[in-house]
Motif scaffolding. Structure first.
Motif, PDB file in Angstrom:
ATOM      1  N   PHE A 312      16.458  30.489  14.827  1.00 46.80           N
ATOM      2  CA  PHE A 312      15.009  30.293  14.700  1.00 46.80           C
ATOM      3  C   PHE A 312      14.334  30.423  16.064  1.00 46.80           C
ATOM      4  O   PHE A 312      13.276  31.055  16.189  1.00 46.80           O
ATOM      5  N   GLU A 313      14.905  29.813  17.082  1.00 48.04           N
ATOM      6  CA  GLU A 313      14.297  29.861  18.409  1.00 48.04           C
ATOM      7  C   GLU A 313      14.278  31.285  18.954  1.00 48.04           C
ATOM      8  O   GLU A 313      13.323  31.682  19.624  1.00 48.04           O
ATOM      9  N   ARG A 314      15.301  32.065  18.659  1.00 52.02           N
ATOM     10  CA  ARG A 314      15.313  33.455  19.111  1.00 52.02           C
ATOM     11  C   ARG A 314      14.147  34.224  18.486  1.00 52.02           C
ATOM     12  O   ARG A 314      13.516  35.060  19.137  1.00 52.02           O
ATOM     13  N   VAL A 315      13.866  33.933  17.218  1.00 53.79           N
ATOM     14  CA  VAL A 315      12.773  34.616  16.519  1.00 53.79           C
ATOM     15  C   VAL A 315      11.419  34.087  16.996  1.00 53.79           C
ATOM     16  O   VAL A 315      10.492  34.867  17.254  1.00 53.79           O
ATOM     17  N   ALA A 316      11.302  32.768  17.126  1.00 51.54           N
ATOM     18  CA  ALA A 316      10.008  32.155  17.430  1.00 51.54           C
ATOM     19  C   ALA A 316       9.498  32.512  18.815  1.00 51.54           C
ATOM     20  O   ALA A 316       8.284  32.541  19.043  1.00 51.54           O
ATOM     21  N   ARG A 317      10.382  32.792  19.750  1.00 60.40           N
ATOM     22  CA  ARG A 317       9.915  33.066  21.112  1.00 60.40           C
ATOM     23  C   ARG A 317       9.375  34.481  21.283  1.00 60.40           C
ATOM     24  O   ARG A 317       8.765  34.803  22.300  1.00 60.40           O
ATOM     25  N   GLU A 318       9.599  35.349  20.289  1.00 62.54           N
ATOM     26  CA  GLU A 318       9.129  36.728  20.377  1.00 62.54           C
ATOM     27  C   GLU A 318       7.653  36.825  20.012  1.00 62.54           C
ATOM     28  O   GLU A 318       7.186  36.173  19.086  1.00 62.54           O
TER      29      GLU A 318
END
Length: 384
Positions: A312-318
């Motif tokens: 989730f964090e990988r996706v949210a930071r984009e």
């Protein structure tokens, strides 16, 4: 006073633009897409105000919510809704279509009208197409047919959904340009992800390229005034001023459920003797609830485990669509985040769970985004 805030003027205006377009609104017959955040009242407006208004103006309306069952293909949901409507068309019953037939002096059942295809085969290989089915409906109803697809962005998450949109475009192109057509096929899509809904009309590889995309008209000051008036009639604890209530409503993203929750907390605090005036306390409550709404979604991620959090964090930071979630590099990053080895084959099942819980959404082949932009915004604020 009605518990549901009605928006008849907006519904009448939108229905008129769709069914009786002026020169500047003729493009709406190519498709209309409305986008807005989740829980801002889109579905309530559609079902409570717009659908009845469209039917009152003589249209046949089909409504489909692609989030009604996210485990079912969007194409399956739409075809099922069209089949139900076709069945209604030839079945004498007290339904909107039956009432419409009586209004127009039609008795299709009594006329022995039958479709030239089996309803069960609609959309199947070798069966009738959506263009054929919807053309029959327009011709027999002698009027406009409006298909409303709620959470339309789900249709681009699968190849089957993409083919569905192409089939709907084919229906539009088969019906609307005909000389002397007795009605038109109108497509209205709504969605909670602005970027995705915008792509449905902006990207050249999408079926409805060039159609109109507009922001959903969120509830405004009139709704806040409506709620304050109802509370004043009930009596009880002191109320905030209208400007402060309006500001709190905006802080909460124009979400009525959150606004009512904030006012409920305000009433409880006032009765328990907090010592603060309503205009002092409500902004604090609204700011807290704004974060709480995101916390509820983020807790779902946490419950799925550390790997889910890392994904989730990988996706949210984009800033845009995230890609490479299943790469070896991504697996190494996840491993560093959770402190254990992560095999590539572990990733897909976790991503599937995040999709099933509406925490992430598939934006295209190998591309993913956070389902609720407000949740992503708050997550990034806390990390920033």
């Amino acid at each position: 006073m009605a518990a549901v805030f009605r928006r008849p003027r907006l519904a009448a205006e939108l229905a008129a633009r769709l069914l009786h377009p002026g020169v500047l609104d003729e493009a709406l017959r190519s498709g209309l897409f409305l986008s807005g955040l989740r829980r801002t009242g889109k579905t309530t407006f559609l079902l409570t105000d717009l659908v009845p208004e469209l039917e009152a103006q003589g249209a046949v309306v089909i409504y489909v919510d692609l989030w009604s069952d996210i485990k079912v293909s969007p194409a399956t949901l739409v075809y099922a809704a069209v089949r139900r409507m076709l069945t209604d068309l030839v079945t004498p019953a007290s339904t909107p279509l039956a009432r419409l037939r009586r209004l127009r002096g039609l008795d299709l059942g009594g006329m022995g009208f039958r479709f030239g295809f089996q309803l069960e085969q609609l959309g199947e290989t070798g069966g009738a197409t959506l263009a054929q089915a919807l053309t029959e409906v327009v011709d027999q109803a002698r009027g406009d047919v409006v298909l409303i697809v709620d959470e339309v962005q789900q249709a681009i998450t699968t190849e089957e959904g993409h083919q569905l949109l192409l089939a709907l475009k084919a229906a539009r192109d088969a019906i609307n340009p005909r000389p002397g057509t007795p009605g038109h096929f109108l497509f209205l899509g709504t969605g909670s992800h602005r970027a995705l809904v915008g792509e449905l009309t902006a990207r050249r590889n999408q079926a409805f390229t060039g159609a109109t995309s507009l922001p959903y008209p969120v509830l405004d000051l009139a709704y806040v005034r409506h709620v304050l008036e109802r509370l004043a009639q009930e009596g009880g604890a002191p109320l905030p001023s209208e400007p402060v209530a309006w500001e709190a409503f905006q802080t909460l993203g124009h979400r009525p459920e959150e606004f009512l929750r904030a006012l409920g907390q305000l009433r409880f605090s006032s009765r328990s003797g907090s010592g603060l005036e309503p205009d002092q306390l409500l902004p604090v409550i609204a700011a807290t609830l704004r974060g709480t709404a995101a916390d509820l979604e983020l807790q779902k991620v946490e419950q799925l485990g550390g790997l889910a959090m890392a994904i989730f964090e990988r996706v949210a930071r984009e800033d845009g669509p995230a890609k490479g979630l299943f790469s070896a590099e991504a697996a190494s990053a996840y491993a560093a985040a959770i402190g254990r080895e992560v095999r590539v084959e572990e990733i897909q099942p976790v991503v599937n769970e995040l999709l099933a819980d509406n925490l992430l959404m598939r934006l295209g082949h190998g591309l993913y985004g956070v389902a609720d932009p407000l949740v992503q915004e708050i997550w990034r604020e806390r990390r920033g």
